[in-house]
Design a protein around this motif. Structure first.
Motif, PDB file in Angstrom:
ATOM      1  N   GLN A 227     -17.933   3.782  15.135  1.00  0.00           N
ATOM      2  CA  GLN A 227     -17.985   3.868  16.587  1.00  0.00           C
ATOM      3  C   GLN A 227     -16.811   4.693  17.138  1.00  0.00           C
ATOM      4  O   GLN A 227     -16.969   5.478  18.068  1.00  0.00           O
ATOM      5  CB  GLN A 227     -17.981   2.452  17.192  1.00  0.00           C
ATOM      6  CG  GLN A 227     -18.633   2.360  18.550  1.00  0.00           C
ATOM      7  CD  GLN A 227     -20.055   2.930  18.555  1.00  0.00           C
ATOM      8  OE1 GLN A 227     -20.803   2.738  17.607  1.00  0.00           O
ATOM      9  NE2 GLN A 227     -20.407   3.659  19.609  1.00  0.00           N
ATOM     10  N   PHE A 231     -17.353   8.174  19.153  1.00  0.00           N
ATOM     11  CA  PHE A 231     -16.764   8.430  20.467  1.00  0.00           C
ATOM     12  C   PHE A 231     -15.976   9.745  20.448  1.00  0.00           C
ATOM     13  O   PHE A 231     -16.108  10.596  21.336  1.00  0.00           O
ATOM     14  CB  PHE A 231     -15.834   7.276  20.866  1.00  0.00           C
ATOM     15  CG  PHE A 231     -15.111   7.494  22.166  1.00  0.00           C
ATOM     16  CD1 PHE A 231     -15.733   7.256  23.385  1.00  0.00           C
ATOM     17  CD2 PHE A 231     -13.799   7.963  22.183  1.00  0.00           C
ATOM     18  CE1 PHE A 231     -15.072   7.471  24.589  1.00  0.00           C
ATOM     19  CE2 PHE A 231     -13.131   8.194  23.384  1.00  0.00           C
ATOM     20  CZ  PHE A 231     -13.773   7.943  24.580  1.00  0.00           C
ATOM     21  N   GLU A 235     -16.736  13.169  22.737  1.00  0.00           N
ATOM     22  CA  GLU A 235     -15.721  13.686  23.663  1.00  0.00           C
ATOM     23  C   GLU A 235     -15.311  15.110  23.296  1.00  0.00           C
ATOM     24  O   GLU A 235     -15.059  15.940  24.148  1.00  0.00           O
ATOM     25  CB  GLU A 235     -14.475  12.796  23.634  1.00  0.00           C
ATOM     26  CG  GLU A 235     -14.670  11.429  24.232  1.00  0.00           C
ATOM     27  CD  GLU A 235     -14.995  11.507  25.716  1.00  0.00           C
ATOM     28  OE1 GLU A 235     -14.214  12.127  26.452  1.00  0.00           O
ATOM     29  OE2 GLU A 235     -16.051  10.970  26.125  1.00  0.00           O
TER      30      GLU A 235
END
Ligand code: PHE
Length: 343
Positions: A227, A231, A235
């Motif tokens: 995770q 992320f 980004e």
């Protein structure tokens, strides 16, 4: 002797009254008194004709004469340059100044800052460590014994043997140093330069830059690792980019994985950059091996965690369309000027 002293006095008087209204007469003054064939030198040369008992007296008189000549020359010179200023405005204070050349951030710095700032938002702090490292922090503590074949994966520049000094091959040495400090939990990213004895080409260099990460706490899972990296990828590269994990091997993590992202250029269709696979390999990762925790004095029954490591050059090349890794370290301003700090 009396004759020489009288000469000094005469020239001293001459010097006091002499005026130098222009640069030419000032130069004539300098030559007459202070030049290599000037009066100071010439009179000094008279020392050999002075009797031993009067040498001291002569020396004092000569020193005073020489100082007078130097000071008088400075005074006349200053007077002349001040005078010159009033003869007309040599400086126009209303003109704009010369622009100072300003640099821009290096593309590696831009990319590193961007990577680090994403992890900072997840609570990771930045840790740094030495580039010259010992064998233990670079290899042994990371579960690579002396004859571990994986040492060959990272061709190493050794500086000395016994005590061992080498150029670190990854920034994992910083992770070891942080774990040894004994304060838990740990959540760090380690940016820095690393060295490997590889042939220099458009695709690889004998030094490059990395950002590695480490998270140690109680009850950390592989899902946390996925995770976190998921992320990061969203980004960094955008919402549409896909990721995949492939099983891999690193001595310091178990299980280990390589993470790929869908090719930024062909979006998965296959092109020259992704070697027709549709995927780009961007980092290695895994759950920290219990032996590594033990080596650093952390109880593996209580704590666990994940680690990851990525190069900076590769994503920077993709982002900016740079095709030769050597450009990063050639310091050619024509290359460097193309990047703004707007990342
Ligand atoms: N240290 C590894 C390398 O430089 C990268 C890595 C870090 C892999 C952490 C897994 C976990 O090759």
């Amino acid at each position: 002797m009396e004759e020489i002293l009288a000469q000094i006095a005469r020239h001293s008087e001459e010097m006091r009254t002499l005026e130098t209204p222009d640069a030419e007469s000032l130069e004539a003054f300098r030559i007459r008194f202070l030049g290599p064939k000037g009066l100071v030198k010439a009179l000094m040369g008279e020392m050999k004709n002075v009797s031993a008992d009067r040498r001291k007296e002569f020396g004092l008189a000569m020193n005073a004469f020489k100082t007078q000549a130097e000071q008088r020359y400075e005074t006349l010179r200053e007077a002349l340059s001040v005078g010159a200023d009033t003869s007309g405005p040599a400086i126009d204070n209303t003109l704009p100044g010369d622009p100072l050349p300003t640099g821009s951030r290096h593309p590696i710095t831009l990319m590193r800052n961007r990577i680090v700032s994403i992890f900072r938002r997840l609570g990771f702090a930045v840790a740094e460590g030495p580039e010259i490292e010992d064998d233990w922090h670079n290899f042994t503590a990371l579960n690579l014994d002396e004859d571990h074949p994986a040492r060959d994966m990272q061709d190493t520049f050794y500086l000395s043997k016994g005590p061992d000094r080498l150029l670190r091959t990854h920034t994992s040495n910083v992770q070891i140093r942080e774990m040894q400090k004994g304060s838990l939990p740990i959540r760090i990213v380690c940016p820095g330069r690393v060295y490997r004895n590889e042939t220099v080409s458009a695709r690889s260099h004998c030094f490059f830059h990395q950002v590695e990460g480490l998270y140690i706490d109680e009850g950390v899972s592989f899902a946390d690792l996925k995770q976190t990296l998921y992320f990061f990828v969203k980004e960094m590269f955008g919402e549409d980019v896909k990721i995949r994990f492939r099983p891999s091997f690193f001595p310091f993590t178990e299980p280990s994985a390589e993470m790929d992202i869908s090719c930024l250029l062909c979006h998965g269709d296959g092109c020259a950059v992704c070697k027709r696979t549709g995927w780009l390999e961007i980092l290695g990762c895994g759950m920290v091996h219990p032996n590594v925790l033990t080596n650093c004095g952390i109880d593996p029954d209580k704590y666990n965690g994940f680690a990851f490591g990525m190069g900076i050059e590769r994503p920077a090349m993709l982002k900016y369309g740079i095709t030769d890794i050597r450009l990063f370290s050639e310091n050619d301003v024509r290359f460097l000027q193309q990047f703004t700090a707007a990342l």
